[in-house]
Design an enzyme around this catalytic site. Structure first.
Site, PDB file in Angstrom:
ATOM      1  N   GLU A  27      45.124  47.283  39.422  1.00  0.00           N
ATOM      2  CA  GLU A  27      45.556  46.372  38.349  1.00  0.00           C
ATOM      3  C   GLU A  27      46.001  45.026  38.915  1.00  0.00           C
ATOM      4  O   GLU A  27      46.952  44.413  38.455  1.00  0.00           O
ATOM      5  CB  GLU A  27      46.640  47.038  37.475  1.00  0.00           C
ATOM      6  CG  GLU A  27      46.068  48.256  36.756  1.00  0.00           C
ATOM      7  CD  GLU A  27      46.975  48.862  35.704  1.00  0.00           C
ATOM      8  OE1 GLU A  27      47.687  48.112  35.032  1.00  0.00           O
ATOM      9  OE2 GLU A  27      46.938  50.087  35.554  1.00  0.00           O
TER      10      GLU A  27
HETATM   11  C1  LIG Z   1      42.569  54.589  43.219  1.00  0.00           C
HETATM   12  C2  LIG Z   1      42.051  53.410  42.475  1.00  0.00           C
HETATM   13  C3  LIG Z   1      42.010  53.453  41.083  1.00  0.00           C
HETATM   14  C4  LIG Z   1      41.495  52.363  40.368  1.00  0.00           C
HETATM   15  N1  LIG Z   1      41.409  52.445  38.993  1.00  0.00           N
HETATM   16  C5  LIG Z   1      40.778  51.461  38.314  1.00  0.00           C
HETATM   17  C6  LIG Z   1      40.535  51.578  36.899  1.00  0.00           C
HETATM   18  O1  LIG Z   1      40.958  52.559  36.258  1.00  0.00           O
HETATM   19  N2  LIG Z   1      39.832  50.614  36.280  1.00  0.00           N
HETATM   20  C7  LIG Z   1      39.359  49.520  36.952  1.00  0.00           C
HETATM   21  O2  LIG Z   1      38.720  48.690  36.335  1.00  0.00           O
HETATM   22  N3  LIG Z   1      39.594  49.363  38.278  1.00  0.00           N
HETATM   23  C8  LIG Z   1      40.265  50.315  38.985  1.00  0.00           C
HETATM   24  N4  LIG Z   1      40.478  50.161  40.339  1.00  0.00           N
HETATM   25  C9  LIG Z   1      40.021  48.976  41.012  1.00  0.00           C
HETATM   26  C10 LIG Z   1      41.155  48.038  41.442  1.00  0.00           C
HETATM   27  O3  LIG Z   1      41.695  47.382  40.340  1.00  0.00           O
HETATM   28  C11 LIG Z   1      40.615  47.094  42.503  1.00  0.00           C
HETATM   29  O4  LIG Z   1      40.459  47.866  43.666  1.00  0.00           O
HETATM   30  C12 LIG Z   1      41.511  45.916  42.764  1.00  0.00           C
HETATM   31  O5  LIG Z   1      41.504  45.037  41.669  1.00  0.00           O
HETATM   32  C13 LIG Z   1      41.144  45.164  44.022  1.00  0.00           C
HETATM   33  O6  LIG Z   1      39.774  44.917  44.106  1.00  0.00           O
HETATM   34  P1  LIG Z   1      38.961  45.277  45.439  1.00  0.00           P
HETATM   35  O7  LIG Z   1      39.328  46.654  45.794  1.00  0.00           O
HETATM   36  O8  LIG Z   1      37.549  44.999  45.206  1.00  0.00           O
HETATM   37  O9  LIG Z   1      39.553  44.352  46.533  1.00  0.00           O
HETATM   38  P2  LIG Z   1      39.084  42.864  46.891  1.00  0.00           P
HETATM   39  O10 LIG Z   1      39.085  42.059  45.661  1.00  0.00           O
HETATM   40  O11 LIG Z   1      37.843  42.934  47.694  1.00  0.00           O
HETATM   41  O12 LIG Z   1      40.279  42.419  47.799  1.00  0.00           O
HETATM   42  C14 LIG Z   1      40.348  42.656  49.203  1.00  0.00           C
HETATM   43  C15 LIG Z   1      41.549  41.943  49.776  1.00  0.00           C
HETATM   44  O13 LIG Z   1      41.400  40.537  49.575  1.00  0.00           O
HETATM   45  C16 LIG Z   1      42.497  40.019  48.888  1.00  0.00           C
HETATM   46  N5  LIG Z   1      42.056  38.949  47.980  1.00  0.00           N
HETATM   47  C17 LIG Z   1      40.987  38.961  47.150  1.00  0.00           C
HETATM   48  N6  LIG Z   1      40.921  37.835  46.467  1.00  0.00           N
HETATM   49  C18 LIG Z   1      41.961  37.065  46.873  1.00  0.00           C
HETATM   50  C19 LIG Z   1      42.439  35.783  46.530  1.00  0.00           C
HETATM   51  N7  LIG Z   1      41.823  35.042  45.609  1.00  0.00           N
HETATM   52  N8  LIG Z   1      43.551  35.341  47.140  1.00  0.00           N
HETATM   53  C20 LIG Z   1      44.198  36.093  48.065  1.00  0.00           C
HETATM   54  N9  LIG Z   1      43.788  37.311  48.424  1.00  0.00           N
HETATM   55  C21 LIG Z   1      42.679  37.789  47.839  1.00  0.00           C
HETATM   56  C22 LIG Z   1      43.066  41.179  48.127  1.00  0.00           C
HETATM   57  O14 LIG Z   1      44.432  40.998  47.797  1.00  0.00           O
HETATM   58  C23 LIG Z   1      42.854  42.314  49.088  1.00  0.00           C
HETATM   59  O15 LIG Z   1      43.900  42.326  50.007  1.00  0.00           O
HETATM   60  C24 LIG Z   1      41.023  51.227  41.064  1.00  0.00           C
HETATM   61  C25 LIG Z   1      41.110  51.191  42.446  1.00  0.00           C
HETATM   62  C26 LIG Z   1      41.595  52.260  43.155  1.00  0.00           C
HETATM   63  C27 LIG Z   1      41.620  52.182  44.650  1.00  0.00           C
END
Ligand SMILES: Cc1cc2nc3c(=O)[nH]c(=O)nc-3n(C[C@H](O)[C@H](O)[C@H](O)COP(=O)(O)OP(=O)(O)OC[C@H]3O[C@@H](n4cnc5c(N)ncnc54)[C@H](O)[C@@H]3O)c2cc1C
Ligand SMILES: Cc1cc2nc3c(=O)[nH]c(=O)nc-3n(C[C@@H](O)[C@H](O)[C@H](O)COP(=O)(O)OP(=O)(O)OC[C@H]3O[C@@H](n4cnc5c(N)ncnc54)[C@H](O)[C@@H]3O)c2cc1C
Lengths: 391, 263
Positions: free
Chosen positions: A368
């Site tokens: 989230e």
């Molecule tokens: C167990 C689990 C349950 C989940 N459940 C749901 C769900 O029910 N529905 C749903 O839609 N999603 C769900 N998610 C997805 C979750 O919301 C995303 O994993 C999250 O938003 C982060 O996206 P990402 O993993 O692609 O990380 P990325 O976006 O690839 O981020 C990687 C790193 O880069 C950093 N980063 C990225 N962009 C920036 C920026 N602009 N500035 C600074 N730092 C940045 C991040 O903080 C992070 O440290 C779930 C994830 C997990 C692991």
């Protein structure tokens, strides 16, 4: 601290605590080890009436008139997360999947889908994230193309909580890529719709009782009545609104995990002896406990304050919501790490609950919106507010 | 299916203090709660209603404060609760209590009346069967399972010391239940909220067409002549110690063997 809960709030706390202690605690280790979905615990929550705390009474829920019921959801989530953040998530993630309906749906859609979620008969899930679209949700590639009175969905959502177990999915897809964010729409997709299947179930570090799967759409035909709000292009607004409303819930999960770890640490420190005395007699341990307690209480105050403000009708609360999600999840990680420290080697072992709490806490800094994304949103708002003041 | 569940207010044994001098319960300081066996009767009533439809009413004869105990059943989900409270009833024994409870059941109407196996304070296990006698309906005691039930007939399993009896009875029927029958549900949030506002109706003896000559201390044939706690007998205790677990176990084993408990 005395938060002067209303009688209703007090009853929610007691009911949730009873389920947590009597039902969830004895099975949490089992569900964590096996990584299976805790349906019997969901039934307990449903029977107790904890599934519709944020849903208005006219749709079968228990959110009081004139309130959004966020505080109620927060109290139940906190209490159950003290014992198991993974099992508590089944209900909290259902709320995440339901907010798009509460915030954006037509009356007919609300009447059709809310009562079964409120009663706990069905769970909901929220499908926004994709492999290439995490923090940058705007990069989503799932599409919905109108054909007659149907929309044809194609694409794959990743890491969706309650995936496969839920019956009601709110799914975001691009109806018009050329419009960017304004070309995104939200759909209600029922489990069992032809063309809608589930991918692999993830094997996770923590919250292992929670199901996380892919949602796969292959020429999936969704009736046009299931376009949330009946208008294309509102998906992004609905997604942002949903996250603003649901973040206090994640914060409550984080708060609960932290508070649970603090309780365990206090009990352990009063009983573990080294150098001929209880370790609670060492000032180094005492200070750790004291700092943990201050941080848990600060997180609690912030989560409750934001929730009460949202419930009372605050309009511009995106920043507040990010405040509490960011702070409580950082506290959860820090407090659970210190809890393991206080337990020493025992804390590193699966026989003791703090090992799981530390694993469970980590997710609250990620989903989230990661902690970094919360800070981005907070900073953007601060700078905008400051610029407006100057004028 | 109209189901009446009879429940009794008893001292809360989780909150009990014993007078160190006499070794008896300090009744004044103990809180009160629902007789634990009656929780199973309430649960069974709710389950039967969920299966067959109808209404579950809990009743008790007791002092005005028993209203709070009845609210436990409301929070669990029963439809209504009624208290029978009247000065004339004070000091009633099982004979008189059963008469009064039977009068309540008559007034309410019933297809089935459920009881706990026994009360944890009075312990006589007489009220269920006696109520059935007053009402002239069949009674099955110690029920551990309802196998089948229709509008006219019921088949139950009765827990005996040496096995299980399967008993068939016609309705209306009275059952007393043992704790093996189910696991009582937790109070739900909606139930708690309803219980908070629920006004328990209080009936007098006249309200249930009760005959004052049948109840109260004066009209109770049983008298508790004396009641005391048996003197505590302490056996001789012997502490066995050793260097480690293995040695301690060895010593315990040999001692038990010397005493002739192991051959
Ligand atoms: C167990 C689990 C349950 C989940 N459940 C749901 C769900 O029910 N529905 C749903 O839609 N999603 C769900 N998610 C997805 C979750 O919301 C995303 O994993 C999250 O938003 C982060 O996206 P990402 O993993 O692609 O990380 P990325 O976006 O690839 O981020 C990687 C790193 O880069 C950093 N980063 C990225 N962009 C920036 C920026 N602009 N500035 C600074 N730092 C940045 C991040 O903080 C992070 O440290 C779930 C994830 C997990 C692991
Ligand atoms: C310590 C003590 C000893 C007593 N000893 C005797 C005695 O030896 N002889 C005697 O005649 N009286 C005795 N009484 C008095 C009498 O008031 C009984 O307590 C009362 O009649 C119920 O009997 P019981 O407690 O044995 O209940 P039981 O007959 O064991 O109760 C069986 C079931 O009947 C139902 N039930 C019992 N009482 C009520 C009620 N008031 N309202 C509704 N449902 C009810 C419940 O479902 C309960 O589970 C005693 C009372 C106490 C407190």
């Amino acid at each position: 601290m005395n938060y002067f809960f209303t009688d209703e709030e007090q009853m929610i706390i007691e009911t949730s605590r009873e389920i947590a202690q009597k039902k969830i605690k004895p099975v949490r280790e089992h569900y964590d080890a096996e990584g299976i979905f805790p349906w019997d615990m969901v039934k307990e929550m449903a029977n107790a009436g904890l599934c519709g705390l944020y849903i208005p009474e006219e749709y079968g829920g228990m959110s009081p008139k004139g309130s959004k019921g966020i505080m109620q959801l927060v109290l139940a989530t906190e209490e159950m997360s003290k014992v198991c953040g993974g099992i508590a998530l089944s209900n909290a993630a259902s709320a995440l999947g339901t907010f798009p309906i509460l915030l954006g749906a037509t009356e007919a859609q609300k009447k059709k889908y809310l009562p079964d979620v409120a009663s706990g008969k069905k769970l909901a899930a929220f499908g926004l994230t994709e492999a290439g679209a995490g923090s940058d949700a705007g990069a989503m590639r799932t599409t919905a193309v109108k054909k007659g009175n149907k929309y044809i969905l194609n694409g794959t959502k990743q890491w969706i909580t309650n995936g496969f177990e839920a019956e009601t999915y709110t799914v975001f897809a691009m109806t018009d890529k050329s419009k960017g964010a304004r070309g995104c729409s939200c759909f209600i997709v029922e489990k069992g719709t032809p063309g809608f299947t589930f991918g692999k179930k993830e094997n996770k570090m923590g919250i292992r009782a929670s199901a996380t799967t892919e949602l796969i759409f292959q020429d999936c035909e969704v009736p046009e009545e299931n376009l949330v709000g009946g208008k294309e292009g509102t998906g992004f607004i609905i997604a942002v609104g949903t996250l603003n409303h649901s973040r206090p819930g994640v914060a409550a999960q984080a708060l609960g995990i932290a508070a649970g770890a603090l309780d365990e640490s206090l009990a352990y420190a009063r009983q573990r002896e080294q150098f001929g005395q209880k370790i609670s007699g060492f000032q180094a341990v005492q200070h750790m406990l004291a700092i943990m307690a201050v941080e848990v209480e600060a997180a609690r105050s912030l989560v409750y304050a934001v929730s009460r403000s949202v419930d009372a009708g605050a309009t511009d609360f995106a920043k507040d919501s990010a405040f509490c999600k960011y702070y409580a999840s950082e506290v959860a990680m820090k407090v659970t790490t210190n809890a393991v420290q206080i337990f020493g080697g025992y804390g590193y072992m699966k026989e003791y609950p703090v090992e799981k709490m530390m694993r469970d806490a980590k997710i609250t800094q990620i989903y989230e919106g990661t902690s970094q994304i919360q800070l981005n949103e907070i900073a953007a708002k601060l700078i905008k507010e400051s610029a407006q003041k100057k004028k | 299916m109209d189901i009446v569940v009879c429940v009794k207010q008893v001292p809360d044994t989780t909150d009990i203090k014993v007078d160190p001098e006499t070794g008896t319960l300090k009744r004044e300081t103990a809180g009160t709660t629902m007789n634990p066996f009656d929780m199973y009767a309430v649960e069974e009533g709710l389950r039967l209603k969920e299966k067959l439809g109808g209404k579950v009413t809990v009743v008790t004869m007791g002092p005005p404060m028993a209203k709070e105990m009845l609210k436990i059943a409301i929070a669990m989900g029963v439809d209504e609760a009624v208290l029978l409270s009247d000065r004339a009833l004070a000091g009633s024994d099982t004979w008189a209590t059963s008469y009064a409870v039977a009068q309540m059941c008559k007034k309410l109407g019933y297809n089935m009346i459920l009881f706990g196996k026994q009360a944890i304070d009075g312990d006589t296990a007489q009220v269920g069967p006696s109520v059935a006698e007053y009402l002239d309906i069949p009674c099955v005691t110690w029920v551990k399972k309802v196998r089948e039930v229709s509008e006219t007939e019921i088949t139950v399993e009765r827990m005996m010391e040496d096995g299980v009896d399967v008993v068939k009875a016609t309705l209306p029927v009275a059952l007393t239940v043992v704790k093996e029958i189910n696991e009582p549900r937790l109070e739900s949030l909606k139930g708690k909220m309803r219980a908070k506002k629920y006004e328990v109706p209080t009936w007098s003896l006249a309200d249930v067409n009760g005959d004052p000559a049948m109840v109260g201390l004066k009209n109770s044939p049983t008298r508790v002549a004396k009641s005391w706690s048996p003197e505590r007998k302490f056996g001789k205790a012997e502490m066995i110690d050793g260097a480690d677990a293995a040695e301690k176990a060895d010593k315990v084993f040999n001692r038990v063997k010397d005493l002739g408990f192991i051959k």
